[in-house]
Design a protein around this motif. Structure first.
Motif, short mmCIF file in Angstrom:
data_model
loop_
_atom_site.label_atom_id
_atom_site.label_comp_id
_atom_site.label_asym_id
_atom_site.label_seq_id
_atom_site.Cartn_x
_atom_site.Cartn_y
_atom_site.Cartn_z
N PHE A 227 0.99 -0.68 -0.13
CA PHE A 227 0.05 0.29 -0.23
C PHE A 227 0.93 1.30 0.01
O PHE A 227 0.57 2.28 -0.48
CB PHE A 227 -0.90 -0.32 1.27
N ILE B 269 -0.65 2.20 -9.12
CA ILE B 269 -2.35 1.19 -9.14
C ILE B 269 -2.39 -0.16 -8.81
O ILE B 269 -3.16 0.18 -7.62
CB ILE B 269 -2.85 2.07 -10.14
N THR C 299 -1.17 -0.69 -4.90
CA THR C 299 -2.49 0.51 -3.88
C THR C 299 -3.53 -0.78 -3.96
O THR C 299 -3.93 -1.04 -2.70
CB THR C 299 -2.72 1.48 -4.35
N GLY C 300 -4.18 -1.19 -4.97
CA GLY C 300 -5.27 -2.10 -4.84
C GLY C 300 -4.99 -3.28 -4.44
O GLY C 300 -5.58 -3.35 -3.35
N ILE D 10 -5.24 -3.39 -0.48
CA ILE D 10 -6.09 -2.85 0.21
C ILE D 10 -6.81 -4.15 -0.57
O ILE D 10 -8.00 -4.36 0.59
CB ILE D 10 -7.25 -1.19 -0.46
N GLY D 11 -6.38 -4.83 -0.43
CA GLY D 11 -7.16 -6.05 -0.47
C GLY D 11 -7.90 -6.47 -2.04
O GLY D 11 -8.07 -7.74 -1.64
N ALA D 12 -7.44 -5.73 -3.36
CA ALA D 12 -8.11 -6.24 -4.43
C ALA D 12 -7.13 -7.73 -4.90
O ALA D 12 -6.11 -7.65 -5.13
CB ALA D 12 -7.85 -5.17 -4.95
N ASP D 13 -8.23 -7.95 -5.47
CA ASP D 13 -7.80 -9.55 -6.24
C ASP D 13 -7.73 -9.51 -7.70
O ASP D 13 -9.02 -9.49 -7.90
CB ASP D 13 -8.66 -10.74 -5.73
N TRP D 14 -7.12 -8.92 -8.19
CA TRP D 14 -6.94 -8.33 -9.20
C TRP D 14 -7.31 -9.63 -10.36
O TRP D 14 -6.59 -10.55 -10.39
CB TRP D 14 -5.82 -7.25 -10.08
N PRO D 15 -8.19 -10.04 -10.95
CA PRO D 15 -8.48 -10.88 -12.09
C PRO D 15 -7.22 -11.06 -13.03
O PRO D 15 -6.59 -9.71 -13.63
CB PRO D 15 -9.62 -9.97 -13.15
N ILE E 65 -3.93 -3.43 -16.78
CA ILE E 65 -3.80 -1.72 -16.13
C ILE E 65 -2.62 -0.52 -16.90
O ILE E 65 -3.20 0.14 -17.52
CB ILE E 65 -3.32 -1.71 -14.52
N LYS F 59 -12.67 0.60 3.36
CA LYS F 59 -13.09 -0.51 4.61
C LYS F 59 -13.94 0.07 5.61
O LYS F 59 -14.73 -0.65 7.07
CB LYS F 59 -11.70 0.16 5.66
N PRO G 250 -12.85 -4.28 -2.46
CA PRO G 250 -11.58 -3.98 -2.66
C PRO G 250 -11.26 -3.75 -4.51
O PRO G 250 -10.37 -3.68 -4.97
CB PRO G 250 -10.66 -5.12 -2.28
N LEU G 251 -11.72 -5.14 -5.04
CA LEU G 251 -11.79 -5.09 -6.61
C LEU G 251 -12.39 -3.74 -7.67
O LEU G 251 -11.54 -2.18 -7.72
CB LEU G 251 -12.37 -5.35 -6.93
N GLY H 88 -10.03 -0.64 -6.55
CA GLY H 88 -9.40 -0.76 -7.54
C GLY H 88 -9.14 -0.07 -8.91
O GLY H 88 -8.04 0.50 -9.76
N LEU I 149 -9.63 3.66 -7.94
CA LEU I 149 -8.45 4.42 -7.64
C LEU I 149 -7.93 4.48 -9.35
O LEU I 149 -7.29 5.47 -9.73
CB LEU I 149 -7.67 3.39 -7.73
N LEU I 150 -7.94 3.22 -10.38
CA LEU I 150 -8.16 3.72 -11.91
C LEU I 150 -8.30 4.61 -12.74
O LEU I 150 -7.24 5.96 -13.02
CB LEU I 150 -7.73 2.05 -12.63
#
Lengths: 249, 71
Positions: free
Chosen positions: A73, A202, A205-206, A209-214, A223, B37, B43-44, B47, B50-51
């Motif tokens: 992060f 990006i 940071t994603g 914060i817990g993002a599971d990017w596909p 991205i 939060k 979260p996705l 993200g 954010l992008l």
């Protein structure tokens, strides 16, 4: 592929970003070497490298104490700021809003300043100081880039290898031609590096914060593609909306 | 001491060129973190916001710079 993607992108980002910084430092060291001799130039550069090594040794081990999500992060946010700054500058330079960086001009300016100090009793000291400052300031950026693009995925070694390759290449080419590397397409490099660092920022940071990017790491490429397309669209739009005649070149 | 100050100044300058761009980016990150939060935003999706947000902030920054020069 999923492990190769971050490794290749880490090495490429570290190499390209470091290349730009090493060229800028090399220009000043070369100006000092040609004008005042190689002793103050190399003394200043070596001392700066020692300070940089001390910084890495002092702060590097602290990173291992930070939990990975927090590290991703923090590094991600810093990379967003750092990458967007480069990207903004590269876009504005490519449409003529701000002037391109000129290594020949930087070399001439530094040489003229050193010649003015030639009669000063401290001329060698001032020349060494110029070399020290150039290597230290550009080196700080290289150290940050290596730590930032490497640390979030445990690939500091690969990032370091990318930076080392850039350093060796600039030294070999620069010493062979014995001139500032004015032909390096610096803005194009900064554009690509800005795209890569912003994309890394990006992505991490994603993840932070817990993002599971596909597609996991492959999402980095997607991205990058989106940021690149949007940036090129901004360049085209700015060129058509604010033609070069109305902008500073 | 001078070297430390120089390095600290250079380090800050690495992230802040256009203060507005840096500030908006930090506000965007804070808003996304708060939404994830506190408001249970996936979260996705955070993200993705954010992008898109970063690109909008970049567009606003380069547009403002170009307009300022044209004036």
């Amino acid at each position: 592929m999923q492990t190769l993607t971050p490794i290749l992108s880490t090495i490429t980002a570290a190499f390209l970003a470091s290349f730009v910084e090493v060229v800028e430092a090399f220009t000043i060291v070369l100006a000092v070497g040609v004008t005042r001799g190689w002793r103050p130039a190399l003394t200043g550069a070596t001392l700066a490298l020692v300070v940089l090594a001390a910084l890495v040794l002092a702060f590097g081990p602290l990173l291992a104490l930070v939990p990975i999500a927090t590290l991703q992060f923090v590094v991600g946010v810093l990379l967003i700021l750092f990458g967007m700054r480069w990207l903004r500058k590269a876009i504005l330079r490519s449409v003529g809003v701000i002037a391109l960086h000129d290594e020949e001009a930087a070399f001439s300016k530094e040489t003229a300043a050193l010649n003015q100090q030639a009669n000063d009793r401290r001329a060698d000291y001032l020349a060494g100081l110029a070399s020290f400052k150039a290597v230290l300031l550009e080196g700080v950026e290289v150290v940050f880039i290596v730590i930032a693009v490497g640390a979030a995925h445990g690939q500091t070694l690969y990032a370091g290898l990318g930076a080392l390759a850039a350093f060796i290449l600039v030294m070999l080419v620069g010493l062979a031609v014995h001139r500032p590397l004015a032909r390096v397409p610096e803005n194009a490099l900064k554009f690509v590096v800005g795209l890569m660092l912003t994309s890394f920022g990006i992505f991490w940071t994603g993840e932070g914060i817990g993002a599971d990017w596909p597609g996991a790491d492959l999402a980095l490429l997607a991205i990058f593609a989106i940021v690149a397309l949007a940036s090129f669209a901004m360049v085209r739009w700015l060129r058509s909306t604010y033609p070069a005649g109305g902008l500073a070149r | 001491m001078n070297a430390i100050r120089l390095v600290a100044k250079e380090f800050l300058g690495m992230f802040v060129d256009d203060g507005n761009l840096a500030l908006l980016a930090l506000v965007l990150v804070a808003a996304v973190v708060a939404a994830v939060k506190l408001l249970a935003l996936p979260p996705l999706l955070g993200g993705a916001v954010l992008l898109v947000g970063c690109l909008v902030i970049l567009l606003q920054s380069v547009r403002r710079a170009a307009r300022a020069i044209k004036r």
